[in-house]
Design an enzyme around this catalytic site. Structure first.
Site, PDB file in Angstrom:
ATOM      1  N   GLU A   1     -35.839  -0.697  66.703  1.00  0.00           N
ATOM      2  CA  GLU A   1     -34.913  -2.161  66.460  1.00  0.00           C
ATOM      3  C   GLU A   1     -33.742  -2.107  66.542  1.00  0.00           C
ATOM      4  O   GLU A   1     -32.990  -2.364  67.646  1.00  0.00           O
ATOM      5  CB  GLU A   1     -35.009  -1.857  65.037  1.00  0.00           C
ATOM      6  CG  GLU A   1     -35.093  -3.431  64.122  1.00  0.00           C
ATOM      7  CD  GLU A   1     -35.273  -3.076  63.099  1.00  0.00           C
ATOM      8  OE1 GLU A   1     -36.011  -3.159  62.059  1.00  0.00           O
ATOM      9  OE2 GLU A   1     -34.579  -3.621  61.975  1.00  0.00           O
TER      10      GLU A   1
ATOM     11  N   ASN B   1     -30.172  -4.940  50.392  1.00  0.00           N
ATOM     12  CA  ASN B   1     -29.757  -5.698  52.209  1.00  0.00           C
ATOM     13  C   ASN B   1     -30.985  -6.193  51.786  1.00  0.00           C
ATOM     14  O   ASN B   1     -31.823  -7.251  52.076  1.00  0.00           O
ATOM     15  CB  ASN B   1     -29.675  -4.756  53.138  1.00  0.00           C
ATOM     16  CG  ASN B   1     -28.708  -3.893  52.592  1.00  0.00           C
ATOM     17  OD1 ASN B   1     -27.670  -4.532  52.535  1.00  0.00           O
ATOM     18  ND2 ASN B   1     -28.301  -2.622  53.070  1.00  0.00           N
TER      19      ASN B   1
ATOM     20  N   GLY C   1     -27.508   1.679  59.732  1.00  0.00           N
ATOM     21  CA  GLY C   1     -26.516   3.093  58.035  1.00  0.00           C
ATOM     22  C   GLY C   1     -25.757   4.349  59.594  1.00  0.00           C
ATOM     23  O   GLY C   1     -26.538   4.612  60.056  1.00  0.00           O
ATOM     24  N   SER C   2     -25.563   4.627  57.986  1.00  0.00           N
ATOM     25  CA  SER C   2     -24.684   5.584  58.157  1.00  0.00           C
ATOM     26  C   SER C   2     -26.065   7.505  59.094  1.00  0.00           C
ATOM     27  O   SER C   2     -25.487   8.236  59.336  1.00  0.00           O
ATOM     28  CB  SER C   2     -24.164   5.860  57.385  1.00  0.00           C
ATOM     29  OG  SER C   2     -22.704   4.913  56.956  1.00  0.00           O
ATOM     30  N   VAL C   3     -27.285   7.018  57.241  1.00  0.00           N
ATOM     31  CA  VAL C   3     -27.993   8.205  57.418  1.00  0.00           C
ATOM     32  C   VAL C   3     -29.079   8.330  58.296  1.00  0.00           C
ATOM     33  O   VAL C   3     -28.598   9.330  59.277  1.00  0.00           O
ATOM     34  CB  VAL C   3     -28.483   8.044  55.862  1.00  0.00           C
ATOM     35  CG1 VAL C   3     -29.966   9.234  56.428  1.00  0.00           C
ATOM     36  CG2 VAL C   3     -27.789   8.806  54.393  1.00  0.00           C
TER      37      VAL C   3
ATOM     38  N   GLY D   1     -36.589  -3.642  58.782  1.00  0.00           N
ATOM     39  CA  GLY D   1     -38.107  -3.717  59.452  1.00  0.00           C
ATOM     40  C   GLY D   1     -38.911  -2.223  59.266  1.00  0.00           C
ATOM     41  O   GLY D   1     -39.463  -1.726  59.554  1.00  0.00           O
TER      42      GLY D   1
ATOM     43  N   GLY E   1     -33.728   3.709  61.472  1.00  0.00           N
ATOM     44  CA  GLY E   1     -33.111   2.408  60.659  1.00  0.00           C
ATOM     45  C   GLY E   1     -31.812   2.242  61.130  1.00  0.00           C
ATOM     46  O   GLY E   1     -30.981   2.976  61.766  1.00  0.00           O
TER      47      GLY E   1
HETATM   48  N1  COA Z   1     -29.503   3.941  42.928  1.00  0.00           N
HETATM   49  C1  COA Z   1     -28.000   2.829  43.503  1.00  0.00           C
HETATM   50  N2  COA Z   1     -27.576   3.363  44.414  1.00  0.00           N
HETATM   51  C2  COA Z   1     -27.987   3.701  45.076  1.00  0.00           C
HETATM   52  C3  COA Z   1     -29.497   4.819  45.032  1.00  0.00           C
HETATM   53  C4  COA Z   1     -29.484   4.881  44.134  1.00  0.00           C
HETATM   54  N3  COA Z   1     -30.924   5.943  44.156  1.00  0.00           N
HETATM   55  N4  COA Z   1     -29.009   5.697  46.058  1.00  0.00           N
HETATM   56  C5  COA Z   1     -28.173   4.781  47.140  1.00  0.00           C
HETATM   57  N5  COA Z   1     -27.212   4.163  46.590  1.00  0.00           N
HETATM   58  C6  COA Z   1     -25.854   3.328  46.569  1.00  0.00           C
HETATM   59  C7  COA Z   1     -24.741   4.564  47.680  1.00  0.00           C
HETATM   60  O1  COA Z   1     -24.275   4.996  45.669  1.00  0.00           O
HETATM   61  C8  COA Z   1     -24.435   3.464  47.610  1.00  0.00           C
HETATM   62  O2  COA Z   1     -23.456   2.494  47.243  1.00  0.00           O
HETATM   63  P1  COA Z   1     -21.738   2.378  47.899  1.00  0.00           P
HETATM   64  O3  COA Z   1     -22.234   0.844  48.848  1.00  0.00           O
HETATM   65  O4  COA Z   1     -21.867   1.430  46.422  1.00  0.00           O
HETATM   66  O5  COA Z   1     -21.355   3.674  48.440  1.00  0.00           O
HETATM   67  C9  COA Z   1     -24.832   2.744  48.241  1.00  0.00           C
HETATM   68  O6  COA Z   1     -26.399   2.851  47.746  1.00  0.00           O
HETATM   69  C10 COA Z   1     -25.450   3.128  49.804  1.00  0.00           C
HETATM   70  O7  COA Z   1     -26.173   4.076  50.155  1.00  0.00           O
HETATM   71  P2  COA Z   1     -26.150   5.392  51.504  1.00  0.00           P
HETATM   72  O8  COA Z   1     -26.206   7.014  50.927  1.00  0.00           O
HETATM   73  O9  COA Z   1     -24.748   5.375  51.713  1.00  0.00           O
HETATM   74  O10 COA Z   1     -26.733   4.528  52.368  1.00  0.00           O
HETATM   75  P3  COA Z   1     -27.289   3.683  54.209  1.00  0.00           P
HETATM   76  O11 COA Z   1     -25.765   3.680  53.629  1.00  0.00           O
HETATM   77  O12 COA Z   1     -27.631   4.966  54.903  1.00  0.00           O
HETATM   78  O13 COA Z   1     -28.049   3.023  53.265  1.00  0.00           O
HETATM   79  C11 COA Z   1     -29.965   1.696  52.523  1.00  0.00           C
HETATM   80  C12 COA Z   1     -29.221   3.059  52.799  1.00  0.00           C
HETATM   81  C13 COA Z   1     -31.567   2.277  52.144  1.00  0.00           C
HETATM   82  C14 COA Z   1     -29.564   1.223  50.791  1.00  0.00           C
HETATM   83  C15 COA Z   1     -30.479   1.286  53.942  1.00  0.00           C
HETATM   84  O14 COA Z   1     -30.876   1.736  54.913  1.00  0.00           O
HETATM   85  C16 COA Z   1     -30.895  -0.076  53.980  1.00  0.00           C
HETATM   86  O15 COA Z   1     -30.638  -1.013  53.832  1.00  0.00           O
HETATM   87  N6  COA Z   1     -32.230   0.119  54.178  1.00  0.00           N
HETATM   88  C17 COA Z   1     -33.420  -0.656  53.495  1.00  0.00           C
HETATM   89  C18 COA Z   1     -33.931  -1.299  55.209  1.00  0.00           C
HETATM   90  C19 COA Z   1     -33.613  -0.833  56.511  1.00  0.00           C
HETATM   91  O16 COA Z   1     -34.967   0.653  56.158  1.00  0.00           O
HETATM   92  N7  COA Z   1     -34.251  -1.481  57.938  1.00  0.00           N
HETATM   93  C20 COA Z   1     -34.124  -0.302  58.966  1.00  0.00           C
HETATM   94  C21 COA Z   1     -35.384  -0.687  59.343  1.00  0.00           C
HETATM   95  S1  COA Z   1     -35.632  -0.206  60.853  1.00  0.00           S
END
Ligand code: COA
Length: 503
Positions: free
Chosen positions: A291, A381, A268-270, A385, A266
């Site tokens: 993707e 977001n 993002g940074s993780v 996918g 997916g």
């Molecule tokens: N409740 C509230 N906020 C939360 C949380 C929770 N349980 N878990 C994480 N967060 C917040 C973090 O604190 C961070 O906040 P900030 O932007 O204010 O610092 C933010 O969410 C992002 O979290 P982070 O741990 O940095 O993860 P990320 O950048 O890897 O993003 C998702 C994680 C889930 C938001 C992102 O991967 C996503 O949008 N996924 C859905 C779409 C997807 O999977 N697409 C790929 C398919 S190919």
């Protein structure tokens, strides 16, 4: 200028060059626009800005904006600020847009990324009035060659009444040849998609269109916005290590070979960090069927770990962008960019048996996953996918840090506040604490595993206490709903999920 014109090989189209302002004046109130762009790559850059400029001087007009996924160049931000949106789909990742849509200023349809094209084809959503597509150039026979993403551009061009092309000179012409455009055709009439390996080429090298549909061509010269991923940190490295341990065990048990199975990761940074972790692993001859192709994929190609990568966009950090597009010919034989309905197609995901790694915001003690809604209410977001992949992958893996907001939030909760991926679609949960393999386990078998291996130690006792009290109520999936949701309501009231100390 001559150089720009040389990118239009079709003689009859050379006189369709217009300014972005003129093209923007063609857009009418109430239209549906299909814009190229997928996760900051290959988005059209001039027309959206000209449209916003127009909105400053004119009576309000509103449009629906459909894209592949999120846009770069601040386009989602300025669209949201200008107030010209009626509906936006299927994905976004911009903080301003997020805020405005959560305030209800416009509608956002959070859609599986493979679904938009099917809905357009079946005429079950608004049809595209104008497709606006970024291109490297237009061939002699009128084929539009996309740039760094394909996304939904093929279906937008097929479906639209008119097409505007933005030829971006900042995009290297070496991209020609990397695309593979295949349209499966109408449901009920189509044949199996003839793709059995990530490297298969099944379509055309550009978007075939009737040149009469191309109303205007705009020249631009602006690179994609770099991705904003941050490099792996201690926690994301730990997650990567747990995931790699899990995969090693699968190899040991004879379920996977050393080249694993085609990998999807997916955004993002993780997700990027997890892929990065594969660099130091002893897996070899890996293939990617994903993707978005982020930095780590190119590091893995450079290291000889990945032999082929299929995606629908290339989204890189600034340094990596210069490096990769400065020497793109080096990678071309090992890459392909496809429409998102093909990169995310259930038929292919199931056929190839993908290992799919996506990110969660929160997970619950039974394995349901929330990837989109903070406190079940505010859109982050979108599902992107992740649902296309999780439902159909050989292994659906979800990763997240075990706590968020300095520990005030536990990412493992009794019941997620919104469900994107049900317990049926989730195989493995990974946090920096460890991993839980849920395959073949009934709900009551999952709980301890998830709490012990994935929850942060500061929340384990409270989660076990919750489960014990839920057990008193019984049931196949024991729950005490009032207590389950008190985790979320307490956070809303008190700003923390941690058990409150009563004096
Ligand atoms: N409740 C509230 N906020 C939360 C949380 C929770 N349980 N878990 C994480 N967060 C917040 C973090 O604190 C961070 O906040 P900030 O932007 O204010 O610092 C933010 O969410 C992002 O979290 P982070 O741990 O940095 O993860 P990320 O950048 O890897 O993003 C998702 C994680 C889930 C938001 C992102 O991967 C996503 O949008 N996924 C859905 C779409 C997807 O999977 N697409 C790929 C398919 S190919």
């Amino acid at each position: 200028m001559e150089q720009a014109y040389s990118r239009i090989e079709h003689q009859g189209l050379k006189d369709r060059v217009v300014s972005a302002e003129v093209a923007a004046s063609w857009i009418q109130d109430g239209m549906t626009l299909g814009l190229s762009g997928f996760t900051r790559a290959g988005d059209v850059k001039a027309l959206p800005h000209a449209l916003v400029e127009r909105a400053k001087n004119e009576v309000t007009f509103k449009v629906d904006v459909f894209t592949g996924a999120s846009l770069g160049s601040d386009i989602d931000k300025i669209f949201a600020e200008a107030g010209i949106l009626r509906k936006r789909l299927p994905f976004q990742a911009d903080p301003t847009m997020r805020k405005k849509m959560n305030e209800g200023e416009f509608h956002f349809v959070d859609q599986h990324l493979s679904h938009t094209s099917e809905m357009l084809r079946a005429n079950t959503i608004e049809q595209i009035d104008v497709a606006v597509i970024e291109a490297v150039g237009i061939t002699e026979d009128g084929m539009i060659i996309p740039t760094t993403s394909v996304g939904n551009s093929l279906i937008f061009a097929e479906n639209a009444k008119e097409i505007i092309v933005e030829i971006n000179q900042a995009q290297t012409e070496s991209l020609k040849g990397v695309h593979d455009l295949y349209s499966p055709g109408k449901q009920g009439e189509r044949q199996p998609i003839p793709l059995t390996k990530p490297e298969d080429s099944i379509g055309t090298k550009g978007i075939p269109v009737n040149p009469d549909k191309i109303k205007g061509i705009i020249f631009t010269n602006q690179p994609d916005s770099p991705s904003n991923i941050v490099p792996p940190d201690a926690e994301t490295k730990m997650m990567a290590n747990h995931l790699i341990d899990f995969l090693k065990n699968e190899v040991k048990k004879g379920r996977l070979s050393k080249s694993l199975a085609p990998l999807q990761s997916g955004i993002g940074s993780v997700a990027n960090a997890v892929f990065h972790g594969l660099l130091e692993s002893d897996f070899e001859d890996l293939k990617v069927y994903s993707e978005v192709l982020q930095d780590a994929v190119f590091d893995l190609i450079d290291a000889g770990k990945v032999s082929f990568a299929s995606g629908c966009s290339i989204t890189l950090s600034e340094d990596k962008m210069n490096e990769v597009f400065g020497h793109f010919d080096r990678y071309k034989d090992q890459l392909v960019l496809r429409p998102q309905e093909i990169s995310n197609h259930p038929e292919i995901i199931r056929r190839l048996g993908l290992i799919s790694i996506n990110t969660a915001l929160e997970m619950d003690i039974y394995g349901n996953v929330n990837s989109t809604h903070v406190r079940g209410t505010n859109m982050m977001n979108g599902i992107g996918g992740s649902g296309d992949f999780a439902r159909n992958a050989r292994l659906a893996i979800f990763v997240t840090k075990s706590i968020a907001k300095d520990g005030k939030i536990s990412s493992i909760v009794p019941f997620v506040s919104h469900v994107d991926h049900t317990e049926h679609d989730v195989d493995i949960l990974v946090t920096e604490q460890g991993y839980a393999d849920l395959r073949g386990l009934a709900p009551r078998q999952r709980v301890e595993l998830i709490i012990k291996h994935c929850a942060h130690p500061m929340y384990r006792e409270a989660l076990m206490d919750y489960y014990q009290s839920a057990l008193e109520k019984g049931g196949h999936t024991p729950h005490d709903l009032e207590k389950a949701f008190s985790w979320h309501s307490q956070y809303e009231k008190e700003g923390t999920m941690q058990p409150l100390v009563t004096v």
